[in-house]
Design a protein around this motif. Structure first.
Motif, PDB file in Angstrom:
ATOM      1  N   ASP A  49       0.842  -1.209   0.000  1.00  0.00           N
ATOM      2  CA  ASP A  49       0.000   0.000   0.000  1.00  0.00           C
ATOM      3  C   ASP A  49       0.873   1.253   0.000  1.00  0.00           C
ATOM      4  O   ASP A  49       1.249   1.758   1.047  1.00  0.00           O
ATOM      5  N   PRO A  50       1.183   1.774  -1.200  1.00  0.00           N
ATOM      6  CA  PRO A  50       2.045   2.965  -1.282  1.00  0.00           C
ATOM      7  C   PRO A  50       1.375   4.248  -0.784  1.00  0.00           C
ATOM      8  O   PRO A  50       2.030   5.267  -0.668  1.00  0.00           O
ATOM      9  N   THR A  51       0.091   4.172  -0.428  1.00  0.00           N
ATOM     10  CA  THR A  51      -0.585   5.366   0.094  1.00  0.00           C
ATOM     11  C   THR A  51      -0.564   5.413   1.621  1.00  0.00           C
ATOM     12  O   THR A  51      -1.117   6.337   2.213  1.00  0.00           O
ATOM     13  N   TYR A  52       0.075   4.445   2.279  1.00  0.00           N
ATOM     14  CA  TYR A  52       0.095   4.398   3.742  1.00  0.00           C
ATOM     15  C   TYR A  52       1.177   5.345   4.271  1.00  0.00           C
ATOM     16  O   TYR A  52       2.332   4.973   4.430  1.00  0.00           O
ATOM     17  N   SER A  53       0.763   6.572   4.540  1.00  0.00           N
ATOM     18  CA  SER A  53       1.720   7.639   4.858  1.00  0.00           C
ATOM     19  C   SER A  53       2.548   7.363   6.113  1.00  0.00           C
ATOM     20  O   SER A  53       3.709   7.760   6.184  1.00  0.00           O
ATOM     21  N   VAL A  54       1.974   6.680   7.093  1.00  0.00           N
ATOM     22  CA  VAL A  54       2.725   6.411   8.323  1.00  0.00           C
ATOM     23  C   VAL A  54       3.907   5.475   8.043  1.00  0.00           C
ATOM     24  O   VAL A  54       4.966   5.599   8.658  1.00  0.00           O
ATOM     25  N   ALA A  55       3.747   4.566   7.093  1.00  0.00           N
ATOM     26  CA  ALA A  55       4.872   3.693   6.723  1.00  0.00           C
ATOM     27  C   ALA A  55       5.986   4.515   6.079  1.00  0.00           C
ATOM     28  O   ALA A  55       7.171   4.262   6.326  1.00  0.00           O
ATOM     29  N   TRP A  56       5.632   5.510   5.270  1.00  0.00           N
ATOM     30  CA  TRP A  56       6.651   6.398   4.686  1.00  0.00           C
ATOM     31  C   TRP A  56       7.384   7.156   5.796  1.00  0.00           C
ATOM     32  O   TRP A  56       8.602   7.340   5.727  1.00  0.00           O
ATOM     33  N   LYS A  57       6.628   7.596   6.803  1.00  0.00           N
ATOM     34  CA  LYS A  57       7.255   8.324   7.918  1.00  0.00           C
ATOM     35  C   LYS A  57       8.322   7.456   8.586  1.00  0.00           C
ATOM     36  O   LYS A  57       9.453   7.901   8.803  1.00  0.00           O
ATOM     37  N   TRP A  58       7.973   6.202   8.889  1.00  0.00           N
ATOM     38  CA  TRP A  58       8.924   5.308   9.554  1.00  0.00           C
ATOM     39  C   TRP A  58      10.052   4.897   8.633  1.00  0.00           C
ATOM     40  O   TRP A  58      11.188   4.709   9.080  1.00  0.00           O
ATOM     41  N   LEU A  59       9.771   4.765   7.331  1.00  0.00           N
ATOM     42  CA  LEU A  59      10.847   4.460   6.382  1.00  0.00           C
ATOM     43  C   LEU A  59      11.871   5.596   6.384  1.00  0.00           C
ATOM     44  O   LEU A  59      13.078   5.350   6.374  1.00  0.00           O
ATOM     45  N   GLY A  60      11.397   6.825   6.420  1.00  0.00           N
ATOM     46  CA  GLY A  60      12.311   7.967   6.498  1.00  0.00           C
ATOM     47  C   GLY A  60      13.175   7.909   7.750  1.00  0.00           C
ATOM     48  O   GLY A  60      14.384   8.164   7.705  1.00  0.00           O
ATOM     49  N   LYS A  61      12.548   7.542   8.881  1.00  0.00           N
ATOM     50  CA  LYS A  61      13.316   7.433  10.125  1.00  0.00           C
ATOM     51  C   LYS A  61      14.364   6.329  10.014  1.00  0.00           C
ATOM     52  O   LYS A  61      15.487   6.483  10.503  1.00  0.00           O
ATOM     53  N   SER A  78       7.472  11.394  -0.281  1.00  0.00           N
ATOM     54  CA  SER A  78       6.437  10.462  -0.749  1.00  0.00           C
ATOM     55  C   SER A  78       5.318  10.358   0.286  1.00  0.00           C
ATOM     56  O   SER A  78       4.138  10.336  -0.063  1.00  0.00           O
ATOM     57  N   GLY A  79       5.709  10.287   1.545  1.00  0.00           N
ATOM     58  CA  GLY A  79       4.719  10.226   2.627  1.00  0.00           C
ATOM     59  C   GLY A  79       3.867  11.473   2.693  1.00  0.00           C
ATOM     60  O   GLY A  79       2.662  11.401   2.948  1.00  0.00           O
ATOM     61  N   LEU A  80       4.493  12.614   2.454  1.00  0.00           N
ATOM     62  CA  LEU A  80       3.770  13.883   2.465  1.00  0.00           C
ATOM     63  C   LEU A  80       2.696  13.889   1.377  1.00  0.00           C
ATOM     64  O   LEU A  80       1.545  14.256   1.637  1.00  0.00           O
ATOM     65  N   ARG A  81       3.072  13.451   0.181  1.00  0.00           N
ATOM     66  CA  ARG A  81       2.085  13.381  -0.919  1.00  0.00           C
ATOM     67  C   ARG A  81       0.944  12.420  -0.563  1.00  0.00           C
ATOM     68  O   ARG A  81      -0.228  12.718  -0.786  1.00  0.00           O
ATOM     69  N   ALA A  82       1.298  11.263   0.004  1.00  0.00           N
ATOM     70  CA  ALA A  82       0.283  10.270   0.378  1.00  0.00           C
ATOM     71  C   ALA A  82      -0.640  10.826   1.472  1.00  0.00           C
ATOM     72  O   ALA A  82      -1.856  10.677   1.400  1.00  0.00           O
ATOM     73  N   ALA A  83      -0.051  11.474   2.472  1.00  0.00           N
ATOM     74  CA  ALA A  83      -0.843  12.016   3.584  1.00  0.00           C
ATOM     75  C   ALA A  83      -1.768  13.133   3.098  1.00  0.00           C
ATOM     76  O   ALA A  83      -2.924  13.223   3.524  1.00  0.00           O
ATOM     77  N   GLN A  84      -1.264  13.984   2.211  1.00  0.00           N
ATOM     78  CA  GLN A  84      -2.100  15.056   1.674  1.00  0.00           C
ATOM     79  C   GLN A  84      -3.255  14.474   0.873  1.00  0.00           C
ATOM     80  O   GLN A  84      -4.393  14.943   0.987  1.00  0.00           O
ATOM     81  N   ALA A  85      -2.984  13.438   0.091  1.00  0.00           N
ATOM     82  CA  ALA A  85      -4.032  12.810  -0.720  1.00  0.00           C
ATOM     83  C   ALA A  85      -5.099  12.169   0.157  1.00  0.00           C
ATOM     84  O   ALA A  85      -6.282  12.167  -0.190  1.00  0.00           O
ATOM     85  N   ARG A  86      -4.691  11.645   1.317  1.00  0.00           N
ATOM     86  CA  ARG A  86      -5.631  10.984   2.235  1.00  0.00           C
ATOM     87  C   ARG A  86      -6.256  11.963   3.217  1.00  0.00           C
ATOM     88  O   ARG A  86      -7.123  11.571   3.992  1.00  0.00           O
ATOM     89  N   GLY A  87      -5.767  13.191   3.239  1.00  0.00           N
ATOM     90  CA  GLY A  87      -6.280  14.163   4.202  1.00  0.00           C
ATOM     91  C   GLY A  87      -5.819  13.901   5.629  1.00  0.00           C
ATOM     92  O   GLY A  87      -6.495  14.269   6.582  1.00  0.00           O
ATOM     93  N   ASP A  88      -4.670  13.265   5.785  1.00  0.00           N
ATOM     94  CA  ASP A  88      -4.141  12.938   7.112  1.00  0.00           C
ATOM     95  C   ASP A  88      -3.270  14.098   7.600  1.00  0.00           C
ATOM     96  O   ASP A  88      -2.052  14.084   7.441  1.00  0.00           O
ATOM     97  N   GLN A  89      -3.921  15.097   8.190  1.00  0.00           N
ATOM     98  CA  GLN A  89      -3.240  16.337   8.553  1.00  0.00           C
ATOM     99  C   GLN A  89      -2.139  16.149   9.587  1.00  0.00           C
ATOM    100  O   GLN A  89      -1.120  16.834   9.531  1.00  0.00           O
ATOM    101  N   GLN A  90      -2.322  15.223  10.534  1.00  0.00           N
ATOM    102  CA  GLN A  90      -1.298  15.012  11.562  1.00  0.00           C
ATOM    103  C   GLN A  90       0.008  14.540  10.928  1.00  0.00           C
ATOM    104  O   GLN A  90       1.085  15.038  11.256  1.00  0.00           O
ATOM    105  N   VAL A  91      -0.080  13.600  10.011  1.00  0.00           N
ATOM    106  CA  VAL A  91       1.126  13.082   9.357  1.00  0.00           C
ATOM    107  C   VAL A  91       1.730  14.166   8.460  1.00  0.00           C
ATOM    108  O   VAL A  91       2.956  14.308   8.393  1.00  0.00           O
ATOM    109  N   VAL A  92       0.888  14.942   7.786  1.00  0.00           N
ATOM    110  CA  VAL A  92       1.393  16.052   6.963  1.00  0.00           C
ATOM    111  C   VAL A  92       2.265  16.966   7.820  1.00  0.00           C
ATOM    112  O   VAL A  92       3.401  17.289   7.455  1.00  0.00           O
TER     113      VAL A  92
END
Length: 110
Positions: A49-61, A78-92
């Motif tokens: 699931d390339p749209t799972y922004s939290v996984a991108w956050k941890w991959l960056g870490k 990549s996570g920022l784009r995914a989070a914006q697309a999903r409307g996940d403001q906390q992750v953004v």
């Protein structure tokens, strides 16, 4: 925490393989400082699931933990784009902070 990674690895070994299992393993390994293992599992989670922004956050870490700042930036962008697309403001917000920190370090010559 180590018992958890062993249980998750056992599930993976029995043939269970999905985004949540891989994400859980990746996050657990990152929290233990096992960034190489974390990166492998987080990339596998994102393949599901390339749209799972939290996984991108941890991959960056994990990338940052391995000393790969360009990799961390790429993951967070990549996570920022995914989070914006999903409307996940906390992750953004979190990812914007992480990227700004990288920019500050780069500007300071760190």
């Amino acid at each position: 925490m180590e018992g958890m990674t062993e249980r998750l690895e056992a599930m993976l070994g029995k043939g269970t393989d999905n985004m949540l299992l891989r994400f859980s393993l990746g996050k657990a390994y990152a929290e233990q400082g096992a960034f190489g293992k974390a990166e492998v599992h987080l990339r596998a989670a994102l393949a599901f699931d390339p749209t799972y922004s939290v996984a991108w956050k941890w991959l960056g870490k994990a990338c940052l933990g391995l000393g790969d700042k360009p990799g961390a930036r790429a993951a967070w962008e990549s996570g920022l784009r995914a989070a914006q697309a999903r409307g996940d403001q906390q992750v953004v917000k979190e990812l914007q902070v992480f990227i700004k920190r990288l920019d500050k370090e780069a500007a300071a010559g760190a």
